[in-house]
Design an enzyme around this catalytic site. Structure first.
Site, mmCIF file in Angstrom:
data_model
loop_
_atom_site.group_PDB
_atom_site.id
_atom_site.type_symbol
_atom_site.label_atom_id
_atom_site.label_comp_id
_atom_site.label_asym_id
_atom_site.label_seq_id
_atom_site.Cartn_x
_atom_site.Cartn_y
_atom_site.Cartn_z
ATOM 1 C CD GLU A 118 4.982 1.331 4.544
ATOM 2 O OE1 GLU A 118 4.196 -0.163 4.940
ATOM 3 O OE2 GLU A 118 5.757 1.668 3.903
ATOM 4 C CG HIS B 211 6.169 -1.630 1.246
ATOM 5 N ND1 HIS B 211 6.354 -1.214 3.231
ATOM 6 C CD2 HIS B 211 7.358 -2.627 1.419
ATOM 7 C CE1 HIS B 211 7.227 -2.107 3.521
ATOM 8 N NE2 HIS B 211 7.810 -2.534 2.222
#
Length: 415
Positions: free
Chosen positions: A269, A292
């Site tokens: 990420e 997220h």
């Protein structure tokens, strides 16, 4: 009254990544005023430059606490992860250095569950693709590949706090719920347990994942598992990024084996909002991608701020480690009037004998003692009466072979 080892106004607290106001309020209410809050994460170099003066550190998921950083944190007493996960912290290094780490494993449960339910509806109605088309000036008024969730089967992998919340909400919407967990769990409502992951995958129209990040769960949904899912089914992952093999998922979406997917967590990420996100799932019209945000609601962040701050306060005020993820857990009653010492040490023979001898030779009466150990670590909290020279006792405790960290405090302090 003897001075504290370090008064609350001198305890330096650093909170990163925009931690909620509730944390500041909880700390202030208990007398902790030296708090610095930053809206972003710090990289390793920045942490190394700052960490030496910090006593309590609060982070979220983007800050990586490596062994190198922790070893440079000579004054660090405790760490609070204002989130569910703690994989961004080298827990073994923190443990070795006598630093307990706390998190908030349940405060965002409802937020994640609601996102999952919303995504199931959106996937089964094809809302994401249709919305994008309308935004571009198109129009696709069609019932093709649009389904009600009522009567469909939902498979939940991981039947913990989030999984059970999803189960309740899904059943209220008329879905048949199946679940699989490596630990036997009591079903809620009419949910039915499956004996294996393969059984669940084969009978579910929608599969949602709610498992932790462990060696056993990494890549647990790969090519074989995805092909074991019903043709035309859907996959959701709001758990951990390394649970699903993204390349295998992308291939199954492209060839039509799966009708859609919703993914909130990824193996890699971006470290910040301005960093690019790269994934094989980008550009696929039947995939909902979110950054997220499963637990990112104002309610969840408020709850997390209060919960983790309270754990940090309880540890700092009276030595309670209830809720620590890398430490023996001790819940301690407050004993007004006694002087409390805590001692963290390697779990090896002779340590407790030396500690007790240290107090007895000074004619100090031990009024209470709380000891918890595991195979590697020992944590003892000792209340004593008598004429205590805290500085001398503390110096002696530090000389005990196997000592990792020690300090004294007064359990009667309530801010």
């Amino acid at each position: 009254m003897t001075k504290l080892s370090l008064s609350k106004d001198k305890i330096q607290i650093l909170l990163l990544e925009g931690i909620h106001d509730n944390a500041i309020n909880e700390l202030a209410a208990r007398g902790y005023a030296s708090v610095e809050r930053l809206p972003h994460a710090l990289d390793e170099a920045e942490l190394l430059a700052r960490i030496g003066s910090v006593h309590m550190l609060g982070i979220r998921s983007r800050t990586n606490l490596t062994a190198k950083v922790l070893e440079a944190a000579s004054k660090l007493v405790t760490v609070g992860c204002f989130c569910i996960g703690t994989n961004q912290v080298d827990l073994k290094a923190a443990r070795r250095l006598g630093v307990p780490v706390f998190n908030a494993p349940y405060s965002n449960t409802r937020s994640v569950a609601e996102l999952v339910i919303g995504e199931i509806v959106m996937l089964m109605r094809g809302i994401f693709d249709k919305s994008n088309l309308v935004h571009k000036g198109g129009w696709m008024k069609s019932a093709k590949n649009s389904f009600e969730v009522r009567g469909k089967s939902l498979g939940i992998v991981g039947y913990g706090h989030i999984g059970t919340q999803v189960s309740i909400l899904a059943e209220a919407m008329g879905m048949r719920v199946y679940y699989y967990d490596v630990v036997r769990k009591l079903a809620l409502g009419n949910a039915q347990a499956c004996d294996s992951l393969e059984e669940l995958l084969g009978k579910s129209d929608v599969v949602t994942l709610h498992v932790p990040d462990t060696p056993q769960t990494r890549d647990m949904i790969g090519e074989r598992e995805i092909r074991a899912m019903k043709k035309g089914s859907y996959l959701l992952n709001a758990a951990r990024g390394k649970v699903v093999v993204i390349e295998a998922l992308a291939a199954a979406l492209k060839d039509g084996h799966l009708t859609g997917a919703a993914i909130d967590v990824f193996p890699k990420e971006p470290s910040g909002d301005n960093d690019p996100f790269e994934s094989d799932l980008r550009g696929l019209s039947n995939v909902i991608l979110t950054p997220h945000i499963g637990g990112s609601t104002l309610e969840a962040q408020a709850n997390i701020g209060a919960e983790v701050a309270q754990k940090l306060i309880e540890y700092s005020d009276n030595g309670s480690t209830l809720g620590a993820v890398n430490f023996p857990e001790v819940a301690l009653p407050v004993r007004v009037g006694a002087t409390r010492f805590l001692h963290i040490h390697e779990n090896k023979p002779g340590v407790m004998r030396r500690i007790n001898d240290l107090f007895s030779t000074r004619n100090l009466n031990i009024t209470a003692q709380y000891l918890q150990t595991d195979p590697e670590l020992g944590y003892v909290v000792i209340d004593v009466d008598g004429d205590v020279d805290e500085g001398e006792v503390l110096a002696d405790l530090k000389q005990v072979d196997g000592t990792l960290k020690t300090r004294f405090l007064y359990p009667g302090r309530r801010g």
